[in-house]
Design a protein around this motif. Structure first.
Motif, PDB file in Angstrom:
ATOM      1  N   GLU A 148      68.722  51.817  40.253  1.00 52.92           N
ATOM      2  CA  GLU A 148      69.226  51.834  38.878  1.00 52.92           C
ATOM      3  C   GLU A 148      69.842  50.484  38.496  1.00 52.92           C
ATOM      4  O   GLU A 148      70.432  49.801  39.326  1.00 52.92           O
ATOM      5  CB  GLU A 148      70.288  52.928  38.722  1.00 52.92           C
ATOM      6  CG  GLU A 148      69.773  54.336  38.967  1.00 52.92           C
ATOM      7  CD  GLU A 148      68.832  54.812  37.876  1.00 52.92           C
ATOM      8  OE1 GLU A 148      69.034  54.449  36.706  1.00 52.92           O
ATOM      9  OE2 GLU A 148      67.891  55.565  38.206  1.00 52.92           O
ATOM     10  N   MET A 149      69.698  50.129  37.226  1.00 54.08           N
ATOM     11  CA  MET A 149      70.373  48.964  36.641  1.00 54.08           C
ATOM     12  C   MET A 149      70.486  49.260  35.150  1.00 54.08           C
ATOM     13  O   MET A 149      69.478  49.536  34.502  1.00 54.08           O
ATOM     14  CB  MET A 149      69.564  47.687  36.866  1.00 54.08           C
ATOM     15  CG  MET A 149      70.234  46.433  36.281  1.00 54.08           C
ATOM     16  SD  MET A 149      69.266  44.904  36.494  1.00 54.08           S
ATOM     17  CE  MET A 149      69.524  44.569  38.225  1.00 54.08           C
ATOM     18  N   ASN A 150      71.719  49.230  34.634  1.00 53.07           N
ATOM     19  CA  ASN A 150      71.852  49.547  33.212  1.00 53.07           C
ATOM     20  C   ASN A 150      71.350  48.398  32.348  1.00 53.07           C
ATOM     21  O   ASN A 150      71.202  47.264  32.815  1.00 53.07           O
ATOM     22  CB  ASN A 150      73.282  49.988  32.855  1.00 53.07           C
ATOM     23  CG  ASN A 150      74.269  48.845  32.813  1.00 53.07           C
ATOM     24  OD1 ASN A 150      74.004  47.787  32.248  1.00 53.07           O
ATOM     25  ND2 ASN A 150      75.443  49.061  33.389  1.00 53.07           N
ATOM     26  N   ARG A 151      71.066  48.696  31.100  1.00 49.49           N
ATOM     27  CA  ARG A 151      70.419  47.751  30.192  1.00 49.49           C
ATOM     28  C   ARG A 151      71.237  46.475  29.977  1.00 49.49           C
ATOM     29  O   ARG A 151      70.684  45.388  29.914  1.00 49.49           O
ATOM     30  CB  ARG A 151      70.141  48.425  28.847  1.00 49.49           C
ATOM     31  CG  ARG A 151      69.244  47.599  27.948  1.00 49.49           C
ATOM     32  CD  ARG A 151      68.916  48.359  26.665  1.00 49.49           C
ATOM     33  NE  ARG A 151      67.819  47.790  25.932  1.00 49.49           N
ATOM     34  CZ  ARG A 151      67.882  46.666  25.218  1.00 49.49           C
ATOM     35  NH1 ARG A 151      68.990  45.975  25.167  1.00 49.49           N
ATOM     36  NH2 ARG A 151      66.823  46.226  24.569  1.00 49.49           N
ATOM     37  N   GLU A 152      72.564  46.603  29.877  1.00 50.81           N
ATOM     38  CA  GLU A 152      73.409  45.426  29.641  1.00 50.81           C
ATOM     39  C   GLU A 152      73.370  44.464  30.825  1.00 50.81           C
ATOM     40  O   GLU A 152      73.246  43.255  30.651  1.00 50.81           O
ATOM     41  CB  GLU A 152      74.861  45.851  29.340  1.00 50.81           C
ATOM     42  CG  GLU A 152      75.036  46.582  28.026  1.00 50.81           C
ATOM     43  CD  GLU A 152      74.590  48.050  28.076  1.00 50.81           C
ATOM     44  OE1 GLU A 152      74.658  48.680  29.165  1.00 50.81           O
ATOM     45  OE2 GLU A 152      74.146  48.563  27.032  1.00 50.81           O
ATOM     46  N   VAL A 153      73.480  45.004  32.028  1.00 55.80           N
ATOM     47  CA  VAL A 153      73.412  44.172  33.236  1.00 55.80           C
ATOM     48  C   VAL A 153      72.022  43.544  33.346  1.00 55.80           C
ATOM     49  O   VAL A 153      71.884  42.357  33.658  1.00 55.80           O
ATOM     50  CB  VAL A 153      73.766  44.996  34.493  1.00 55.80           C
ATOM     51  CG1 VAL A 153      73.482  44.214  35.769  1.00 55.80           C
ATOM     52  CG2 VAL A 153      75.222  45.436  34.447  1.00 55.80           C
ATOM     53  N   ALA A 154      71.008  44.336  33.070  1.00 57.61           N
ATOM     54  CA  ALA A 154      69.635  43.825  33.125  1.00 57.61           C
ATOM     55  C   ALA A 154      69.447  42.668  32.154  1.00 57.61           C
ATOM     56  O   ALA A 154      68.878  41.628  32.511  1.00 57.61           O
ATOM     57  CB  ALA A 154      68.650  44.951  32.817  1.00 57.61           C
ATOM     58  N   LEU A 155      69.930  42.836  30.941  1.00 56.36           N
ATOM     59  CA  LEU A 155      69.789  41.776  29.938  1.00 56.36           C
ATOM     60  C   LEU A 155      70.548  40.518  30.353  1.00 56.36           C
ATOM     61  O   LEU A 155      70.078  39.399  30.134  1.00 56.36           O
ATOM     62  CB  LEU A 155      70.242  42.268  28.562  1.00 56.36           C
ATOM     63  CG  LEU A 155      69.966  41.347  27.392  1.00 56.36           C
ATOM     64  CD1 LEU A 155      68.482  40.959  27.294  1.00 56.36           C
ATOM     65  CD2 LEU A 155      70.415  42.003  26.080  1.00 56.36           C
ATOM     66  N   GLN A 156      71.700  40.669  30.990  1.00 55.50           N
ATOM     67  CA  GLN A 156      72.434  39.499  31.499  1.00 55.50           C
ATOM     68  C   GLN A 156      71.603  38.753  32.539  1.00 55.50           C
ATOM     69  O   GLN A 156      71.551  37.515  32.532  1.00 55.50           O
ATOM     70  CB  GLN A 156      73.774  39.932  32.099  1.00 55.50           C
ATOM     71  CG  GLN A 156      74.779  40.390  31.066  1.00 55.50           C
ATOM     72  CD  GLN A 156      76.026  40.998  31.702  1.00 55.50           C
ATOM     73  OE1 GLN A 156      76.140  41.104  32.926  1.00 55.50           O
ATOM     74  NE2 GLN A 156      76.966  41.411  30.862  1.00 55.50           N
ATOM     75  N   HIS A 157      70.966  39.471  33.431  1.00 54.20           N
ATOM     76  CA  HIS A 157      70.091  38.842  34.433  1.00 54.20           C
ATOM     77  C   HIS A 157      68.943  38.097  33.748  1.00 54.20           C
ATOM     78  O   HIS A 157      68.607  36.962  34.128  1.00 54.20           O
ATOM     79  CB  HIS A 157      69.513  39.888  35.396  1.00 54.20           C
ATOM     80  CG  HIS A 157      70.444  40.313  36.469  1.00 54.20           C
ATOM     81  ND1 HIS A 157      70.474  39.736  37.710  1.00 54.20           N
ATOM     82  CD2 HIS A 157      71.382  41.278  36.487  1.00 54.20           C
ATOM     83  CE1 HIS A 157      71.388  40.314  38.456  1.00 54.20           C
ATOM     84  NE2 HIS A 157      71.962  41.262  37.733  1.00 54.20           N
ATOM     85  N   ILE A 158      68.347  38.725  32.754  1.00 49.98           N
ATOM     86  CA  ILE A 158      67.230  38.118  32.020  1.00 49.98           C
ATOM     87  C   ILE A 158      67.690  36.840  31.324  1.00 49.98           C
ATOM     88  O   ILE A 158      66.996  35.811  31.365  1.00 49.98           O
ATOM     89  CB  ILE A 158      66.651  39.125  30.997  1.00 49.98           C
ATOM     90  CG1 ILE A 158      65.972  40.285  31.716  1.00 49.98           C
ATOM     91  CG2 ILE A 158      65.714  38.449  30.014  1.00 49.98           C
ATOM     92  CD1 ILE A 158      64.743  39.925  32.515  1.00 49.98           C
ATOM     93  N   GLN A 159      68.842  36.892  30.691  1.00 51.90           N
ATOM     94  CA  GLN A 159      69.354  35.710  29.990  1.00 51.90           C
ATOM     95  C   GLN A 159      69.661  34.572  30.959  1.00 51.90           C
ATOM     96  O   GLN A 159      69.411  33.402  30.641  1.00 51.90           O
ATOM     97  CB  GLN A 159      70.590  36.094  29.168  1.00 51.90           C
ATOM     98  CG  GLN A 159      70.237  36.964  27.979  1.00 51.90           C
ATOM     99  CD  GLN A 159      71.432  37.627  27.318  1.00 51.90           C
ATOM    100  OE1 GLN A 159      72.488  37.797  27.923  1.00 51.90           O
ATOM    101  NE2 GLN A 159      71.260  38.013  26.049  1.00 51.90           N
ATOM    102  N   LYS A 160      70.159  34.885  32.143  1.00 49.66           N
ATOM    103  CA  LYS A 160      70.394  33.851  33.164  1.00 49.66           C
ATOM    104  C   LYS A 160      69.075  33.224  33.612  1.00 49.66           C
ATOM    105  O   LYS A 160      68.997  32.005  33.797  1.00 49.66           O
ATOM    106  CB  LYS A 160      71.139  34.433  34.365  1.00 49.66           C
ATOM    107  CG  LYS A 160      72.598  34.689  34.104  1.00 49.66           C
ATOM    108  CD  LYS A 160      73.279  35.284  35.320  1.00 49.66           C
ATOM    109  CE  LYS A 160      74.704  35.676  34.995  1.00 49.66           C
ATOM    110  NZ  LYS A 160      75.359  36.379  36.112  1.00 49.66           N
TER     111      LYS A 160
END
Length: 176
Positions: A148-160
Motif C-alpha cells: 500500500e501507498m496512499n495517493r499523497e505519498v505517491a505523488l510526493q515520490h513522483i514529484q521528487k
C-alpha cells in the motif's frame, strides 16, 4: 523541457485506474530504480522512469473465489502486451512525442518474457533498465503488487522523480 512529466502521467484518470490495479507502490519503486539504473547506464532517465511507472498497467485481475490466483496469472499472463498499448495511447493523449512514446511502449512490452514462447529476448539498453528495475522489486507470489501507498505519498515520490529528471536534463544541457 519535457512535454509530459511523471506527474502528468500519474494523475491522469487512466493511469490512476490501472496503477491501482497493479500496485501504486510497486510502480513508483520500479520508476525510482529505473531512474538510478538509467543514470548508471547512459539511458534517458525520462523514458526509463515513465516506462518503469507504467510497466504493469496492462495487468488483469486474476481472482479465484475472491482471492488473487497467482498461478492463473502466470499461466494466462499477457499484461506486457496490453500495458504497452495502454501506455502508448495514454502518452500520446497527454502530448508525448511519438518516438519517445513508442520507445516507452516497447520497453513495457519487453520488460518481461512471461508471455513469450521459450527463447531469447533481445533488449536495447532502455528495455534492459526497465526489466532490471522491475526485477529489483519483485516478491514471491506477486506480493509486490499489493503493498500500500496512499495517493499523497505517491505523488510526493513522483514529484521528487520529476525534479531529479529536470535537474539531470539541466545539467546535461549545460555540458553540451
Amino acid at each position: 523541457m519535457r512535454n509530459v512529466t511523471l506527474a502528468d502521467v500519474f494523475t491522469h484518470p487512466v493511469a490512476q485506474k490501472y496503477l491501482h490495479r497493479s500496485g501504486v507502490s510497486h510502480a513508483i519503486i520500479v520508476a525510482e530504480h529505473a531512474l538510478e539504473l538509467a543514470l548508471q547506464n547512459g539511458v534517458d532517465p525520462d523514458l526509463a522512469t515513465k516506462a518503469g511507472l507504467l510497466h504493469d498497467i496492462g495487468h488483469y485481475e486474476w481472482y479465484k473465489n475472491g482471492k488473487w490466483d497467482y498461478e492463473q496469472y502466470r499461466e494466462s499472463d499477457i499484461h506486457a502486451i496490453k500495458g504497452a498499448e495502454r501506455a502508448h495511447k495514454l502518452l500520446i493523449r497527454l502530448g508525448e512525442d511519438r518516438q519517445p512514446a513508442k520507445e516507452i511502449a516497447l520497453a513495457i512490452l519487453l520488460h518481461t518474457d512471461s508471455y513469450l514462447p521459450e527463447g531469447t529476448l533481445h533488449q536495447n539498453p532502455l528495455q534492459k533498465v526497465v526489466r532490471m528495475a522491475d526485477e529489483m522489486d519483485e516478491e514471491p507470489g506477486g506480493r509486490h503488487h499489493y503493498r500500500e501507498m496512499n495517493r499523497e505519498v505517491a505523488l510526493q515520490h513522483i514529484q521528487k522523480l520529476d525534479q531529479k529528471i529536470d535537474d539531470y536534463l539541466i545539467q546535461v544541457r549545460r555540458t553540451v
